[in-house]
Scaffold this motif. Structure first.
Motif, PDB file in Angstrom:
ATOM      1  N   LEU A 294      42.319  50.969  46.990  1.00 51.30           N
ATOM      2  CA  LEU A 294      42.046  50.403  45.671  1.00 51.30           C
ATOM      3  C   LEU A 294      40.611  49.926  45.535  1.00 51.30           C
ATOM      4  O   LEU A 294      39.998  50.062  44.472  1.00 51.30           O
ATOM      5  N   ASP A 295      40.038  49.360  46.583  1.00 50.78           N
ATOM      6  CA  ASP A 295      38.646  48.887  46.502  1.00 50.78           C
ATOM      7  C   ASP A 295      37.695  50.035  46.231  1.00 50.78           C
ATOM      8  O   ASP A 295      36.773  49.920  45.408  1.00 50.78           O
ATOM      9  N   GLU A 296      37.921  51.158  46.909  1.00 57.05           N
ATOM     10  CA  GLU A 296      37.047  52.318  46.687  1.00 57.05           C
ATOM     11  C   GLU A 296      37.283  52.900  45.298  1.00 57.05           C
ATOM     12  O   GLU A 296      36.330  53.318  44.624  1.00 57.05           O
ATOM     13  N   ALA A 297      38.539  52.896  44.838  1.00 56.86           N
ATOM     14  CA  ALA A 297      38.828  53.382  43.489  1.00 56.86           C
ATOM     15  C   ALA A 297      38.151  52.502  42.445  1.00 56.86           C
ATOM     16  O   ALA A 297      37.606  52.997  41.447  1.00 56.86           O
ATOM     17  N   PRO A 308      32.410  60.017  27.608  1.00 56.39           N
ATOM     18  CA  PRO A 308      31.548  59.126  26.800  1.00 56.39           C
ATOM     19  C   PRO A 308      32.060  57.700  26.652  1.00 56.39           C
ATOM     20  O   PRO A 308      31.357  56.856  26.109  1.00 56.39           O
ATOM     21  N   LEU A 309      33.275  57.400  27.131  1.00 54.21           N
ATOM     22  CA  LEU A 309      33.829  56.065  26.907  1.00 54.21           C
ATOM     23  C   LEU A 309      33.027  54.965  27.595  1.00 54.21           C
ATOM     24  O   LEU A 309      33.084  53.806  27.195  1.00 54.21           O
ATOM     25  N   TRP A 310      32.263  55.329  28.639  1.00 53.15           N
ATOM     26  CA  TRP A 310      31.522  54.290  29.355  1.00 53.15           C
ATOM     27  C   TRP A 310      30.344  53.768  28.549  1.00 53.15           C
ATOM     28  O   TRP A 310      29.875  52.644  28.756  1.00 53.15           O
ATOM     29  N   GLU A 311      29.844  54.563  27.573  1.00 53.60           N
ATOM     30  CA  GLU A 311      28.589  54.215  26.912  1.00 53.60           C
ATOM     31  C   GLU A 311      28.659  52.902  26.119  1.00 53.60           C
ATOM     32  O   GLU A 311      27.802  52.032  26.293  1.00 53.60           O
ATOM     33  N   PRO A 312      29.668  52.703  25.241  1.00 56.85           N
ATOM     34  CA  PRO A 312      29.676  51.452  24.467  1.00 56.85           C
ATOM     35  C   PRO A 312      30.356  50.291  25.188  1.00 56.85           C
ATOM     36  O   PRO A 312      30.426  49.196  24.647  1.00 56.85           O
ATOM     37  N   ALA A 313      30.868  50.529  26.404  1.00 58.88           N
ATOM     38  CA  ALA A 313      31.632  49.488  27.093  1.00 58.88           C
ATOM     39  C   ALA A 313      30.717  48.490  27.787  1.00 58.88           C
ATOM     40  O   ALA A 313      29.617  48.821  28.229  1.00 58.88           O
ATOM     41  N   THR A 314      31.186  47.253  27.890  1.00 58.70           N
ATOM     42  CA  THR A 314      30.455  46.236  28.641  1.00 58.70           C
ATOM     43  C   THR A 314      30.629  46.457  30.132  1.00 58.70           C
ATOM     44  O   THR A 314      29.687  46.349  30.906  1.00 58.70           O
ATOM     45  N   GLN A 315      31.834  46.768  30.538  1.00 58.08           N
ATOM     46  CA  GLN A 315      32.134  46.925  31.957  1.00 58.08           C
ATOM     47  C   GLN A 315      33.442  47.683  32.101  1.00 58.08           C
ATOM     48  O   GLN A 315      34.163  47.907  31.132  1.00 58.08           O
ATOM     49  N   THR A 316      33.756  48.058  33.328  1.00 56.79           N
ATOM     50  CA  THR A 316      35.030  48.707  33.613  1.00 56.79           C
ATOM     51  C   THR A 316      36.138  47.663  33.667  1.00 56.79           C
ATOM     52  O   THR A 316      35.979  46.608  34.268  1.00 56.79           O
ATOM     53  N   VAL A 317      37.235  47.961  33.004  1.00 61.65           N
ATOM     54  CA  VAL A 317      38.440  47.126  33.122  1.00 61.65           C
ATOM     55  C   VAL A 317      39.392  47.902  34.019  1.00 61.65           C
ATOM     56  O   VAL A 317      40.152  48.744  33.569  1.00 61.65           O
ATOM     57  N   PHE A 318      39.319  47.609  35.296  1.00 63.75           N
ATOM     58  CA  PHE A 318      40.005  48.464  36.278  1.00 63.75           C
ATOM     59  C   PHE A 318      41.502  48.227  36.314  1.00 63.75           C
ATOM     60  O   PHE A 318      42.296  49.150  36.331  1.00 63.75           O
ATOM     61  N   GLY A 319      41.910  47.010  36.330  1.00 64.64           N
ATOM     62  CA  GLY A 319      43.323  46.697  36.449  1.00 64.64           C
ATOM     63  C   GLY A 319      43.506  45.418  37.232  1.00 64.64           C
ATOM     64  O   GLY A 319      42.546  44.816  37.720  1.00 64.64           O
ATOM     65  N   LYS A 320      44.750  45.009  37.368  1.00 61.89           N
ATOM     66  CA  LYS A 320      45.019  43.739  38.027  1.00 61.89           C
ATOM     67  C   LYS A 320      46.405  43.771  38.639  1.00 61.89           C
ATOM     68  O   LYS A 320      47.325  44.336  38.061  1.00 61.89           O
ATOM     69  N   GLY A 321      46.530  43.182  39.825  1.00 57.05           N
ATOM     70  CA  GLY A 321      47.833  43.125  40.467  1.00 57.05           C
ATOM     71  C   GLY A 321      47.741  43.429  41.943  1.00 57.05           C
ATOM     72  O   GLY A 321      46.701  43.859  42.449  1.00 57.05           O
ATOM     73  N   PRO A 322      48.816  43.226  42.694  1.00 55.72           N
ATOM     74  CA  PRO A 322      48.818  43.460  44.139  1.00 55.72           C
ATOM     75  C   PRO A 322      48.752  44.942  44.479  1.00 55.72           C
ATOM     76  O   PRO A 322      49.245  45.788  43.736  1.00 55.72           O
ATOM     77  N   ALA A 323      48.128  45.242  45.603  1.00 58.82           N
ATOM     78  CA  ALA A 323      47.961  46.636  46.021  1.00 58.82           C
ATOM     79  C   ALA A 323      49.292  47.283  46.374  1.00 58.82           C
ATOM     80  O   ALA A 323      49.422  48.513  46.325  1.00 58.82           O
ATOM     81  N   ALA A 325      52.185  46.811  44.765  1.00 57.34           N
ATOM     82  CA  ALA A 325      53.123  46.662  43.646  1.00 57.34           C
ATOM     83  C   ALA A 325      54.040  47.883  43.553  1.00 57.34           C
ATOM     84  O   ALA A 325      53.567  49.018  43.629  1.00 57.34           O
ATOM     85  N   PRO A 326      55.355  47.682  43.389  1.00 57.26           N
ATOM     86  CA  PRO A 326      56.278  48.825  43.290  1.00 57.26           C
ATOM     87  C   PRO A 326      56.241  49.505  41.923  1.00 57.26           C
ATOM     88  O   PRO A 326      56.716  50.621  41.775  1.00 57.26           O
ATOM     89  N   VAL A 327      55.689  48.819  40.919  1.00 60.25           N
ATOM     90  CA  VAL A 327      55.642  49.370  39.561  1.00 60.25           C
ATOM     91  C   VAL A 327      54.222  49.237  39.025  1.00 60.25           C
ATOM     92  O   VAL A 327      53.573  48.211  39.219  1.00 60.25           O
ATOM     93  N   ILE A 328      53.739  50.280  38.346  1.00 57.64           N
ATOM     94  CA  ILE A 328      52.409  50.244  37.728  1.00 57.64           C
ATOM     95  C   ILE A 328      52.568  50.526  36.241  1.00 57.64           C
ATOM     96  O   ILE A 328      53.215  51.501  35.854  1.00 57.64           O
ATOM     97  N   PHE A 329      52.005  49.673  35.413  1.00 59.12           N
ATOM     98  CA  PHE A 329      51.971  49.900  33.973  1.00 59.12           C
ATOM     99  C   PHE A 329      50.596  50.444  33.607  1.00 59.12           C
ATOM    100  O   PHE A 329      49.576  49.848  33.951  1.00 59.12           O
ATOM    101  N   VAL A 330      50.564  51.559  32.916  1.00 63.67           N
ATOM    102  CA  VAL A 330      49.309  52.167  32.484  1.00 63.67           C
ATOM    103  C   VAL A 330      49.174  51.953  30.987  1.00 63.67           C
ATOM    104  O   VAL A 330      50.007  52.433  30.216  1.00 63.67           O
TER     105      VAL A 330
END
Length: 344
Positions: A294-297, A308-323, A325-330
């Protein structure tokens, strides 16, 4: 008076076979009655005899069989006799189904609409709960209380939707079981057989609470789509009234915390984006292999310029939660609050 015994409250096959015999025998609607299940026969009733071998055939409009299925699923105690009356009239009044002003046709359309609505509610508000395993596969049970007799009508939807699950749906009138290969029906169940909550329920309640948007709350519209009669069988129903009560305060907090002007960080990000438009930057900035963890990702995502989505963004919103986790919400792309905070 002839009497027909049907096996269960939505026994369309039994009704159809009896209706064909009655029509071939020339039995008018007022001389035919229908009874569901066992019980004493009517005082002057006699069983419907077999149709003569040389009885003439008959035909119905193409739309009638589907309409008849819906009518037989309605809760009206006279539904079987009413549907036979329509069939009888269709043999004598061609084009009857097209006469919307006819009282029987208007009634039939209202009944059909009610059954379709009830079937839709069953698809939307039925909740499966895990109750154990069978041959190493989890087993699920759901309890639902439809107003009409829609189990036979709606069960194929769940068979197609969950073909790999072993599940049972219990209702007061009728039950259905799917073992992964065959669907079988049984009599209705008692409310005491309702399954207890399972481990996934806490996750579902957390998700339901987190996606609640107080600014879009419309109580009347919500109750129109999710009537209160279904609430007592919905796990999330315990959250509805508290969320409604706190909606005004939550909306006020959203307004108070909403950004007014772009942050300095956001303006600088826009400047960097403008400069990057004229520079040929490798899309992944050297990252061209699957991440090991996850750190490398997260680091790869921070430098990614593949779209092109990176251009107007302030920063990456990568995600949050334990590495682990049995369930991932996208979710969808971040909004302004997430973009500025860097968190979902």
């Amino acid at each position: 008076m002839y009497e027909v015994r049907l096996d269960h409250p939505a026994d369309f096959d039994g009704w159809r076979e009896a209706a064909r015999r009655a029509l071939a025998l020339g039995v008018p609607p007022e001389d035919l009655s229908f009874t569901v299940g066992e019980g004493p026969a009517g005082l002057f009733a006699e069983p419907l005899p077999d149709a003569p071998a040389d009885a003439p055939g008959f035909s119905v409009p193409r739309s009638f069989p589907d309409l008849a299925v819906k009518l037989i699923c309605h809760a009206d105690p006279e539904r079987f006799a009413f549907t036979y009356r329509l069939l009888w009239r269709l043999q004598r009044e061609k084009g009857l189904l097209e006469i919307a002003a006819d009282p029987d046709i208007a009634r039939a359309h209202e009944m059909e609409k009610a059954v379709r609505r009830d079937s839709h509610k069953m698809k939307a508000f039925l909740r499966f709960r895990e109750v154990g395993t069978e041959e190493g596969r989890p087993v699920y049970i759901a309890w639902f209380e439809p107003f009409h007799h829609v189990v036979e009508l709606t069960a194929p939807f769940f068979m197609r939707r969950f073909p790999g699950m072993i599940w049972t749906i219990l209702t007061p009138q009728r039950s259905v079981h799917w073992d992964g290969a065959e669907m079988t029906f049984a009599p209705g169940a008692d409310p005491s057989q309702k399954p207890a909550e399972d481990a996934v329920e806490a996750l579902w309640l957390t998700y339901y609470r987190s996606i609640f948007n107080p600014a879009r709350l419309k109580v009347k519209a919500m109750q129109a789509e999710m009537p209160k009669k279904y609430w007592h069988n919905l796990p999330e129903a315990v959250l509805i009234e508290p969320l409604i009560r706190g909606a005004e305060e939550a909306s006020r907090r959203m307004i108070e915390t909403a950004p007014t002007l772009p942050s300095l960080r956001h303006e600088r990000a826009m400047e960097r984006g403008e400069m990057a438009r004229t520079a040929k930057v490798p899309a992944f900035n050297g990252f061209n292999k699957p991440p090991e963890d996850l750190d490398e990702a997260r680091e790869q995502a921070r430098h990614c310029k593949a779209c092109p989505l990176w251009e107007p963004a302030t920063q990456t919103v990568f995600g949050k939660g334990p590495a682990d986790a049995p369930v991932i919400f996208v979710g969808e792309q971040p909004g302004d609050q997430e973009d500025l905070a860097g968190e979902p």
